[in-house]
Design a protein around this motif. Structure first.
Motif, PDB file in Angstrom:
ATOM      1  N   PRO A 124       0.615-111.562 -78.341  1.00 43.76           N
ATOM      2  CA  PRO A 124       1.711-110.679 -78.979  1.00 43.76           C
ATOM      3  C   PRO A 124       1.179-109.793 -80.120  1.00 43.76           C
ATOM      4  O   PRO A 124      -0.053-110.227 -80.392  1.00 43.76           O
ATOM      5  N   SER A 125       2.064-109.084 -80.582  1.00 40.64           N
ATOM      6  CA  SER A 125       1.322-107.985 -81.751  1.00 40.64           C
ATOM      7  C   SER A 125       1.306-108.724 -82.900  1.00 40.64           C
ATOM      8  O   SER A 125       0.333-108.371 -83.592  1.00 40.64           O
ATOM      9  N   LYS A 126       2.144-109.741 -83.155  1.00 40.96           N
ATOM     10  CA  LYS A 126       1.776-110.435 -84.523  1.00 40.96           C
ATOM     11  C   LYS A 126       1.721-112.093 -84.198  1.00 40.96           C
ATOM     12  O   LYS A 126       2.550-112.766 -84.745  1.00 40.96           O
ATOM     13  N   GLY A 127       0.833-112.402 -83.420  1.00 42.26           N
ATOM     14  CA  GLY A 127       0.912-113.625 -83.029  1.00 42.26           C
ATOM     15  C   GLY A 127      -0.566-114.060 -82.528  1.00 42.26           C
ATOM     16  O   GLY A 127      -1.594-113.345 -82.463  1.00 42.26           O
ATOM     17  N   TYR A 128      -0.695-115.260 -81.573  1.00 45.31           N
ATOM     18  CA  TYR A 128      -1.892-115.745 -81.183  1.00 45.31           C
ATOM     19  C   TYR A 128      -2.026-115.664 -79.598  1.00 45.31           C
ATOM     20  O   TYR A 128      -0.875-115.928 -79.093  1.00 45.31           O
ATOM     21  N   GLY A 129      -3.019-115.501 -78.871  1.00 41.56           N
ATOM     22  CA  GLY A 129      -3.238-115.772 -77.555  1.00 41.56           C
ATOM     23  C   GLY A 129      -4.391-116.596 -77.327  1.00 41.56           C
ATOM     24  O   GLY A 129      -5.233-117.032 -78.075  1.00 41.56           O
ATOM     25  N   GLU A 130      -5.123-116.575 -76.167  1.00 43.13           N
ATOM     26  CA  GLU A 130      -6.201-116.748 -75.772  1.00 43.13           C
ATOM     27  C   GLU A 130      -7.076-115.932 -74.951  1.00 43.13           C
ATOM     28  O   GLU A 130      -6.468-115.048 -74.029  1.00 43.13           O
ATOM     29  N   VAL A 131      -8.367-115.879 -75.240  1.00 42.98           N
ATOM     30  CA  VAL A 131      -9.294-114.974 -74.385  1.00 42.98           C
ATOM     31  C   VAL A 131     -10.494-115.719 -73.912  1.00 42.98           C
ATOM     32  O   VAL A 131     -10.821-116.839 -74.273  1.00 42.98           O
ATOM     33  N   LEU A 132     -10.937-115.296 -72.916  1.00 42.36           N
ATOM     34  CA  LEU A 132     -12.407-115.969 -72.229  1.00 42.36           C
ATOM     35  C   LEU A 132     -13.431-115.266 -72.579  1.00 42.36           C
ATOM     36  O   LEU A 132     -13.344-114.096 -72.244  1.00 42.36           O
ATOM     37  N   VAL A 133     -14.378-115.965 -73.072  1.00 37.26           N
ATOM     38  CA  VAL A 133     -15.703-115.127 -73.342  1.00 37.26           C
ATOM     39  C   VAL A 133     -16.933-115.706 -72.709  1.00 37.26           C
ATOM     40  O   VAL A 133     -16.870-116.853 -72.709  1.00 37.26           O
ATOM     41  N   ARG A 134     -17.803-114.958 -72.111  1.00 37.48           N
ATOM     42  CA  ARG A 134     -18.827-115.304 -71.542  1.00 37.48           C
ATOM     43  C   ARG A 134     -19.872-115.540 -72.438  1.00 37.48           C
ATOM     44  O   ARG A 134     -20.335-114.516 -73.258  1.00 37.48           O
ATOM     45  N   VAL A 135     -20.390-116.789 -72.674  1.00 35.62           N
ATOM     46  CA  VAL A 135     -21.571-117.247 -73.716  1.00 35.62           C
ATOM     47  C   VAL A 135     -22.416-117.786 -72.858  1.00 35.62           C
ATOM     48  O   VAL A 135     -22.358-118.956 -72.525  1.00 35.62           O
ATOM     49  N   GLY A 136     -23.879-117.162 -72.821  1.00 34.36           N
ATOM     50  CA  GLY A 136     -24.965-117.579 -72.195  1.00 34.36           C
ATOM     51  C   GLY A 136     -24.837-117.712 -70.505  1.00 34.36           C
ATOM     52  O   GLY A 136     -24.480-116.784 -70.004  1.00 34.36           O
ATOM     53  N   ALA A 137     -24.904-119.039 -70.068  1.00 30.27           N
ATOM     54  CA  ALA A 137     -24.556-119.377 -68.832  1.00 30.27           C
ATOM     55  C   ALA A 137     -23.231-119.782 -68.379  1.00 30.27           C
ATOM     56  O   ALA A 137     -23.007-120.172 -67.179  1.00 30.27           O
ATOM     57  N   GLY A 138     -22.325-120.108 -69.515  1.00 25.69           N
ATOM     58  CA  GLY A 138     -21.079-120.316 -69.234  1.00 25.69           C
ATOM     59  C   GLY A 138     -19.949-119.657 -69.604  1.00 25.69           C
ATOM     60  O   GLY A 138     -20.378-118.490 -70.451  1.00 25.69           O
TER      61      GLY A 138
END
Length: 174
Positions: A124-138
């Motif tokens: 949301p514009s003033k809140g939190y969510g979740e993201v998926l980030v590729r780090v190394g092999a995972g």
């Protein structure tokens, strides 16, 4: 003379077995043992290289002593040359490529700045969510907030602009 060669052959074979079982611990110990060297030659003293060289010295010495008519100094010199050649060969053909292939999955969250990610849970514009980030092999998921203060739907590709207080601040990829 033969006793020396038999001792080297036996010690080298036993050292090879011990290196097989405890290789990682011995490799770390040899790094500390030869850390005083100012040049990068201490990697030649890896346990697998040493055990191979000692074993070849003993075996070559026994064979040369028994099947050649060379004097003792010649047998020692040629055995030492064989051992050095095998040790250097083992280093460049086995140890060096294995050191290059080691991979770590460890990372610091501050290293994620500048990485691409995908939104899993809408932000949301003033809140939190979740993201998926590729780090190394995972992949890893982290709490994220919008850097621009706008809503970001799930599935949107984003870039991590800033990392602050354990939160990734992301912006849409344009």
């Amino acid at each position: 003379m033969e006793a020396l060669f038999w001792c080297c052959l036996t010690f080298g074979a036993l050292m090879a077995i011990v290196t097989l079982v405890f290789g990682d611990h011995l490799g770390g110990a040899s790094d500390g043992l030869f850390g005083w060297l100012s040049i990068d030659v201490h990697h030649l003293f890896q346990p697998v290289v040493l055990s191979g060289g000692v074993t070849v010295f003993g075996g070559a010495g026994l064979l040369l002593r028994r099947y050649s008519g060379w004097p003792a100094s010649g047998v020692y010199a040629v055995s030492l040359a064989f051992a050095a050649a095998v040790g250097v060969g083992m280093y460049f053909l086995y140890v060096k490529p294995m050191e290059s292939s080691e991979n770590s999955t460890g990372y610091s969250i501050v290293e994620l700045a500048g990485k691409r990610a995908e939104v899993l849970t809408p932000i949301p514009s003033k809140g939190y969510g979740e993201v998926l980030v590729r780090v190394g092999a995972g992949n890893t998921s982290h709490i994220a907030a919008s850097f621009d203060g706008e809503e970001v739907p799930s599935g949107t590709p984003v870039v991590v602009v800033e990392v602050k207080d354990g939160t990734l601040y992301v912006s849409r990829m344009d």
